[in-house]
Design a protein around this motif. Structure first.
Motif, short mmCIF file in Angstrom:
data_model
loop_
_atom_site.label_atom_id
_atom_site.label_comp_id
_atom_site.label_asym_id
_atom_site.label_seq_id
_atom_site.Cartn_x
_atom_site.Cartn_y
_atom_site.Cartn_z
N THR A 105 1.37 -3.81 -5.16
CA THR A 105 0.79 -5.15 -5.23
C THR A 105 -0.73 -5.03 -5.33
OG1 THR A 105 0.50 -5.39 -2.83
CG2 THR A 105 2.64 -6.03 -3.76
N GLN A 106 -1.39 -6.16 -5.44
CA GLN A 106 -2.86 -6.18 -5.49
C GLN A 106 -3.45 -5.56 -4.23
OE1 GLN A 106 -4.56 -10.10 -5.78
NE2 GLN A 106 -6.56 -9.35 -6.40
N MET A 107 -2.81 -5.78 -3.08
CA MET A 107 -3.33 -5.27 -1.81
C MET A 107 -3.35 -3.75 -1.77
SD MET A 107 -2.01 -6.07 2.10
CE MET A 107 -2.15 -7.84 1.87
N THR A 108 -2.43 -3.11 -2.50
CA THR A 108 -2.33 -1.65 -2.45
C THR A 108 -2.82 -0.98 -3.74
OG1 THR A 108 -0.05 -1.65 -3.31
CG2 THR A 108 -0.33 -1.85 -0.92
N ALA A 109 -3.53 -1.74 -4.55
CA ALA A 109 -3.93 -1.22 -5.87
C ALA A 109 -4.80 0.03 -5.78
CB ALA A 109 -4.68 -2.31 -6.63
N ASP A 110 -5.56 0.18 -4.69
CA ASP A 110 -6.46 1.34 -4.57
C ASP A 110 -5.81 2.54 -3.91
OD1 ASP A 110 -6.23 0.20 -2.07
OD2 ASP A 110 -8.36 0.44 -1.56
N ARG A 111 -4.52 2.47 -3.63
CA ARG A 111 -3.84 3.58 -2.95
C ARG A 111 -3.12 4.46 -3.97
NH1 ARG A 111 -1.10 0.83 2.42
NH2 ARG A 111 -2.88 -0.48 3.01
N ASP A 112 -3.47 5.73 -3.98
CA ASP A 112 -2.86 6.68 -4.89
C ASP A 112 -1.67 7.33 -4.19
OD1 ASP A 112 -2.31 8.38 -6.96
OD2 ASP A 112 -3.95 9.77 -6.52
N MET A 113 -0.55 6.65 -4.24
CA MET A 113 0.65 7.14 -3.57
C MET A 113 1.86 6.46 -4.17
SD MET A 113 0.04 5.00 -0.02
CE MET A 113 1.35 5.82 0.85
N SER A 114 3.04 6.92 -3.80
CA SER A 114 4.27 6.31 -4.29
C SER A 114 4.42 4.90 -3.71
CB SER A 114 5.47 7.17 -3.87
OG SER A 114 6.68 6.58 -4.27
N LYS A 115 4.75 3.95 -4.57
CA LYS A 115 4.88 2.56 -4.15
C LYS A 115 6.18 1.97 -4.68
CE LYS A 115 -0.11 2.15 -4.91
NZ LYS A 115 -1.17 1.44 -5.67
N MET A 116 6.79 1.13 -3.88
CA MET A 116 8.02 0.45 -4.31
C MET A 116 7.67 -0.70 -5.25
SD MET A 116 10.91 -1.52 -2.01
CE MET A 116 11.97 -0.09 -1.80
N PRO A 117 8.42 -0.90 -6.31
CA PRO A 117 8.21 -2.07 -7.17
C PRO A 117 8.48 -3.35 -6.38
CG PRO A 117 9.58 -0.44 -8.27
CD PRO A 117 9.47 -0.01 -6.84
N PRO A 118 7.67 -4.38 -6.55
CA PRO A 118 7.88 -5.62 -5.79
C PRO A 118 9.23 -6.27 -6.08
CG PRO A 118 6.23 -5.93 -7.52
CD PRO A 118 6.48 -4.47 -7.43
N GLN A 119 9.77 -6.06 -7.28
CA GLN A 119 11.07 -6.65 -7.61
C GLN A 119 12.16 -6.11 -6.69
OE1 GLN A 119 8.97 -5.19 -9.72
NE2 GLN A 119 8.63 -6.48 -11.53
N GLU A 120 12.12 -4.80 -6.43
CA GLU A 120 13.14 -4.19 -5.57
C GLU A 120 12.94 -4.60 -4.11
OE1 GLU A 120 16.31 -2.04 -4.01
OE2 GLU A 120 15.88 -2.87 -6.01
N CYS A 121 11.71 -4.69 -3.69
CA CYS A 121 11.43 -5.15 -2.33
C CYS A 121 11.98 -6.56 -2.13
CB CYS A 121 9.94 -5.11 -2.06
SG CYS A 121 9.48 -5.62 -0.39
N ALA A 122 11.71 -7.44 -3.08
CA ALA A 122 12.21 -8.82 -3.00
C ALA A 122 13.73 -8.84 -2.97
CB ALA A 122 11.68 -9.63 -4.17
#
Length: 240
Positions: free
Chosen positions: A183-200
């Motif tokens: 998301t926008q909140m985590t845009a500066d983090r260089d790491m594995s992130k879950m897609p928001p669609q799957e989280c929802a």
């Protein structure tokens, strides 16, 4: 709970996880009223057929204005998704205490105030749900986001107490604990992130399954580690 035909109030619904929750609930037949602060994003969501309300939930006046804007509309499901993250690391420089206050209000005080205001209306429905979106960091904090972690831990504690208080009423109380989501909140983090669609999707599945917790993605592993050794879980998370 069958979300088809339900009216949902979703805070922070114009971007990120909230936007995907709104879209997926709409696809399942729910009527979604969503809030946000960015006018352009709100108009984009209005164009997708959502009822939108501009709301700044970082202060009491903003929450009260949202309640007033709802008027006499009946709400079946309240999803407290809006959140604010601020840096707060005293190793680098003294953080801004006003930013910390805003984070605490948006993440903890606003959901408490909104639930209090809407509880009579929720109690009037045949069945209802309150969903508070916290974080895996509510279980074990990292080091760089101390205020954010504390605010989400506070909301987790409140949610567990509220669930006990409403145990004999037809109101489902769900805590959703996402991992790091793209998301926008985590845009500066260089790491594995879950897609928001799957989280929802996983959050909505918990509502539909009447589950009190939605431990999303890697949070399932964190919960498992914490159940065995809270100290180990904290040690792992504090590396970040």
């Amino acid at each position: 709970m069958n979300v088809n035909g339900k009216t949902v109030l979703l805070t922070g619904g114009s971007a990120g996880i909230g936007r995907e929750i709104a879209r997926q609930l709409q696809a399942k037949g729910a009527s979604v009223i969503l809030t946000g602060r960015d006018p352009a994003r709100l108009e984009a969501m209005r164009g997708e057929g959502f009822d939108v309300i501009a709301a700044d939930l970082s202060n009491a006046a903003g929450v009260d204005a949202l309640v007033a804007a709802l008027g006499d509309r009946s709400i079946d499901i309240l999803i407290n998704n809006a959140g604010l993250g601020v840096p707060h690391d005293v190793r680098n420089a003294l953080p801004d205490p006003d930013e910390a206050d805003g984070c605490f209000y948006a993440n903890l005080s606003a959901p408490v105030r909104l639930i209090t205001a809407l509880l009579p209306a929720l109690r009037a429905r045949p069945e209802a749900a309150i969903v508070n979106v916290t974080s895996g960091l509510a279980i074990a904090p990292n080091t760089a986001s101390s205020v954010y972690c504390a605010s989400k831990a506070g909301l987790r504690s409140f949610t567990m107490a509220l669930r006990a208080q409403l145990a004999k009423e037809p109101i489902l109380v769900v805590e959703a604990l996402p991992p790091v989501v793209d998301t926008q909140m985590t845009a500066d983090r260089d790491m594995s992130k879950m897609p928001p669609q799957e989280c929802a999707r996983q959050i909505i599945a918990a509502i539909e399954g009447n589950r009190p917790e939605a431990n999303v993605g890697m949070v399932k592993l964190l919960r498992a580690v914490y159940s065995i050794s809270p100290a180990l879980a904290r040690s792992v998370m504090q590396r970040f």
